[in-house]
Write a protein that holds these residues in place. Sequence first.
Motif, PDB file in Angstrom:
ATOM      1  N   ILE A   1      51.625  61.145  68.873  1.00 41.10           N
ATOM      2  CA  ILE A   1      51.738  62.080  67.755  1.00 41.10           C
ATOM      3  C   ILE A   1      53.114  62.012  67.105  1.00 41.10           C
ATOM      4  CG2 ILE A   1      51.722  64.530  67.137  1.00 41.10           C
ATOM      5  CD1 ILE A   1      49.607  64.955  69.304  1.00 41.10           C
ATOM      6  N   ALA A   2      54.157  61.857  67.907  1.00 38.98           N
ATOM      7  CA  ALA A   2      55.524  61.809  67.369  1.00 38.98           C
ATOM      8  C   ALA A   2      55.921  60.415  66.900  1.00 38.98           C
ATOM      9  CB  ALA A   2      56.521  62.303  68.405  1.00 38.98           C
ATOM     10  N   GLY A   3      55.053  59.432  67.065  1.00 42.20           N
ATOM     11  CA  GLY A   3      55.315  58.105  66.520  1.00 42.20           C
ATOM     12  C   GLY A   3      56.213  57.213  67.335  1.00 42.20           C
ATOM     13  N   ASN A   4      56.588  57.630  68.549  1.00 40.11           N
ATOM     14  CA  ASN A   4      57.458  56.777  69.351  1.00 40.11           C
ATOM     15  C   ASN A   4      56.668  55.808  70.222  1.00 40.11           C
ATOM     16  OD1 ASN A   4      60.092  55.962  69.924  1.00 40.11           O
ATOM     17  ND2 ASN A   4      60.142  57.148  71.817  1.00 40.11           N
ATOM     18  N   ILE A   5      55.382  56.054  70.364  1.00 37.80           N
ATOM     19  CA  ILE A   5      54.445  55.111  70.980  1.00 37.80           C
ATOM     20  C   ILE A   5      53.452  54.754  69.898  1.00 37.80           C
ATOM     21  CG2 ILE A   5      52.666  54.800  72.744  1.00 37.80           C
ATOM     22  CD1 ILE A   5      54.225  56.756  74.491  1.00 37.80           C
TER      23      ILE A   5
ATOM     24  N   ASP B   1      44.642  47.870  68.476  1.00 38.28           N
ATOM     25  CA  ASP B   1      44.997  47.768  67.063  1.00 38.28           C
ATOM     26  C   ASP B   1      44.434  48.947  66.276  1.00 38.28           C
ATOM     27  OD1 ASP B   1      46.169  46.777  64.827  1.00 38.28           O
ATOM     28  OD2 ASP B   1      44.667  45.221  64.436  1.00 38.28           O
ATOM     29  N   ALA B   2      44.979  50.132  66.562  1.00 37.27           N
ATOM     30  CA  ALA B   2      44.569  51.351  65.867  1.00 37.27           C
ATOM     31  C   ALA B   2      45.654  52.398  66.052  1.00 37.27           C
ATOM     32  CB  ALA B   2      43.234  51.868  66.399  1.00 37.27           C
ATOM     33  N   GLY B   3      45.805  53.258  65.058  1.00 32.54           N
ATOM     34  CA  GLY B   3      46.765  54.341  65.150  1.00 32.54           C
ATOM     35  C   GLY B   3      46.095  55.633  65.569  1.00 32.54           C
ATOM     36  N   SER B   4      46.905  56.683  65.755  1.00 33.06           N
ATOM     37  CA  SER B   4      46.420  58.015  66.115  1.00 33.06           C
ATOM     38  C   SER B   4      45.499  57.988  67.335  1.00 33.06           C
ATOM     39  CB  SER B   4      45.687  58.650  64.919  1.00 33.06           C
ATOM     40  OG  SER B   4      46.542  58.732  63.794  1.00 33.06           O
ATOM     41  N   LEU B   5      45.867  57.193  68.331  1.00 36.59           N
ATOM     42  CA  LEU B   5      45.020  57.041  69.515  1.00 36.59           C
ATOM     43  C   LEU B   5      44.965  58.307  70.374  1.00 36.59           C
ATOM     44  CD1 LEU B   5      45.998  53.399  70.498  1.00 36.59           C
ATOM     45  CD2 LEU B   5      43.770  54.173  69.666  1.00 36.59           C
ATOM     46  N   THR B   6      45.962  59.187  70.230  1.00 37.08           N
ATOM     47  CA  THR B   6      45.940  60.428  70.997  1.00 37.08           C
ATOM     48  C   THR B   6      44.763  61.307  70.587  1.00 37.08           C
ATOM     49  OG1 THR B   6      48.318  60.406  71.438  1.00 37.08           O
ATOM     50  CG2 THR B   6      47.250  62.548  71.483  1.00 37.08           C
ATOM     51  N   GLY B   7      44.291  61.146  69.359  1.00 34.47           N
ATOM     52  CA  GLY B   7      43.112  61.889  68.942  1.00 34.47           C
ATOM     53  C   GLY B   7      41.868  61.476  69.694  1.00 34.47           C
TER      54      GLY B   7
ATOM     55  N   GLY C   1      48.346  40.631  73.003  1.00 35.47           N
ATOM     56  CA  GLY C   1      48.280  41.196  71.666  1.00 35.47           C
ATOM     57  C   GLY C   1      47.383  42.421  71.637  1.00 35.47           C
ATOM     58  N   ARG C   2      47.202  43.007  70.458  1.00 39.52           N
ATOM     59  CA  ARG C   2      46.424  44.237  70.315  1.00 39.52           C
ATOM     60  C   ARG C   2      44.923  43.942  70.251  1.00 39.52           C
ATOM     61  NH1 ARG C   2      50.591  46.100  65.715  1.00 39.52           N
ATOM     62  NH2 ARG C   2      52.218  46.979  67.060  1.00 39.52           N
ATOM     63  N   ILE C   3      44.174  44.765  70.957  1.00 41.17           N
ATOM     64  CA  ILE C   3      42.719  44.635  70.995  1.00 41.17           C
ATOM     65  C   ILE C   3      42.135  45.332  69.771  1.00 41.17           C
ATOM     66  CG2 ILE C   3      40.646  45.069  72.364  1.00 41.17           C
ATOM     67  CD1 ILE C   3      42.573  45.579  74.760  1.00 41.17           C
ATOM     68  N   ALA C   4      41.212  44.697  69.079  1.00 44.95           N
ATOM     69  CA  ALA C   4      40.526  45.335  67.966  1.00 44.95           C
ATOM     70  C   ALA C   4      39.815  46.592  68.457  1.00 44.95           C
ATOM     71  CB  ALA C   4      39.534  44.370  67.333  1.00 44.95           C
ATOM     72  N   LYS C   5      39.876  47.653  67.670  1.00 45.72           N
ATOM     73  CA  LYS C   5      39.314  48.933  68.105  1.00 45.72           C
ATOM     74  C   LYS C   5      37.832  48.815  68.447  1.00 45.72           C
ATOM     75  CE  LYS C   5      39.404  53.492  68.557  1.00 45.72           C
ATOM     76  NZ  LYS C   5      37.981  53.796  68.633  1.00 45.72           N
ATOM     77  N   VAL C   6      37.084  48.047  67.676  1.00 42.11           N
ATOM     78  CA  VAL C   6      35.654  47.914  67.940  1.00 42.11           C
ATOM     79  C   VAL C   6      35.396  47.281  69.308  1.00 42.11           C
ATOM     80  CG1 VAL C   6      35.430  45.651  66.827  1.00 42.11           C
ATOM     81  CG2 VAL C   6      33.452  47.176  66.933  1.00 42.11           C
ATOM     82  N   ILE C   7      36.348  46.473  69.768  1.00 43.97           N
ATOM     83  CA  ILE C   7      36.221  45.851  71.091  1.00 43.97           C
ATOM     84  C   ILE C   7      36.711  46.797  72.183  1.00 43.97           C
ATOM     85  CG2 ILE C   7      37.016  43.942  72.550  1.00 43.97           C
ATOM     86  CD1 ILE C   7      37.120  42.215  70.039  1.00 43.97           C
ATOM     87  N   SER C   8      37.836  47.461  71.933  1.00 42.43           N
ATOM     88  CA  SER C   8      38.365  48.381  72.955  1.00 42.43           C
ATOM     89  C   SER C   8      37.388  49.513  73.244  1.00 42.43           C
ATOM     90  CB  SER C   8      39.723  48.943  72.519  1.00 42.43           C
ATOM     91  OG  SER C   8      39.594  49.813  71.410  1.00 42.43           O
ATOM     92  N   ASP C   9      36.605  49.914  72.250  1.00 39.64           N
ATOM     93  CA  ASP C   9      35.622  50.982  72.465  1.00 39.64           C
ATOM     94  C   ASP C   9      34.583  50.596  73.520  1.00 39.64           C
ATOM     95  OD1 ASP C   9      36.809  52.657  70.665  1.00 39.64           O
ATOM     96  OD2 ASP C   9      35.447  52.206  69.009  1.00 39.64           O
ATOM     97  N   ARG C  10      34.334  49.309  73.637  1.00 39.40           N
ATOM     98  CA  ARG C  10      33.348  48.853  74.609  1.00 39.40           C
ATOM     99  C   ARG C  10      33.942  48.750  76.011  1.00 39.40           C
ATOM    100  NH1 ARG C  10      31.935  44.879  70.408  1.00 39.40           N
ATOM    101  NH2 ARG C  10      32.833  43.222  71.696  1.00 39.40           N
TER     102      ARG C  10
END
Length: 317
Positions: free
Chosen positions: A79-83, A104-110, A159-168
């Motif tokens: 939320i504070a943008g440091n992660i 590879d997505a922001g606002s992951l705390t939500g 590297g960053r995992i695409a969100k559609v893949i991380s959801d699985r």
Amino acid sequence: MKVTHSILVVGLAWLLQSCYPNFTDMPLEQVQRERVPATYTIAQVKTQFIRKPDSFFAVDSIIHDEDVIIEGIITSEDIAGNIYKAIVVQEEGDNPQAIRISIDAGSLTGIYPVGQRVSVKLNGLWIGNFGQSAQIGTKFVSSTKSRRDNDANYWAEPGRIAKVISDRHIVPYGMPDPKAVVPKEMTIAQIKAAGPELHNMLVIIKDATFTGKGAGIGANSGKPVDIVDEKDRIFAPSTNGVGFPQAREITDGTGSIFIATSEYARFANKKLPTGTGDIVAIVGWYNNRDITIDPTKIYHQLTIRSLSDLTGFTFPE
């Protein structure tokens, strides 16, 4: 005219009510995903699948005939943008470890709030070192940087995992339980003496003080240096878009260590606090040099999630 208008309003209200059924609350059990029991500890995953543990930057695939699953609780917060574009999963129970997962997505705390328990199905993902610290992600190969240990090969890292893949692969279950996230109390000396098993763990340092010093660059890289300019006595002055975290030294009487802050954090321009207090932080580590050449240039980088991780301090106006 007014009578006609009133009839139309009442009629429309009746029509809308008749078109939509009455909904009842869905039982909580029906909206929660089902826990997938762990088959590996984080330590076991590191040992089995990181094939070059001493490499500064490397990445290996997680491929196995059987399920490779870890479990843990979310300790990170963005939320504070440091992660940014990452979560940290920490095991519960005896001898826990933690690991960072790049997404590879922001606002992951939500999606993955602090205290959310998750199962992570690792088959098909990648694991490796970024600055000699283990991370889970996908395979990323730089087209411009060569590896430190072999200039004939390009520099590979998680590297960053695409969100559609991380959801699985990431399965949250149950309701978030922030009170279950309890940082481990450690001194700075204990943190610096620990090995890779402490990387990404949440700790609390008691009775700490900000020294007002930062980390040097070039020949003084990794060494505490005085911050000469008053305007730079903040958490993270701008790097003009380069993007490396800014380090600020703290001490607790047993040693000193750096807190690293992104210039994009919401508190980046906040003046460094005074006085003594407690600091909750995620333990980071960054090494892109041969430790046998100059170990003083290799150092921990603690990350606070927000200013709420600092208690007891006084913040100058």
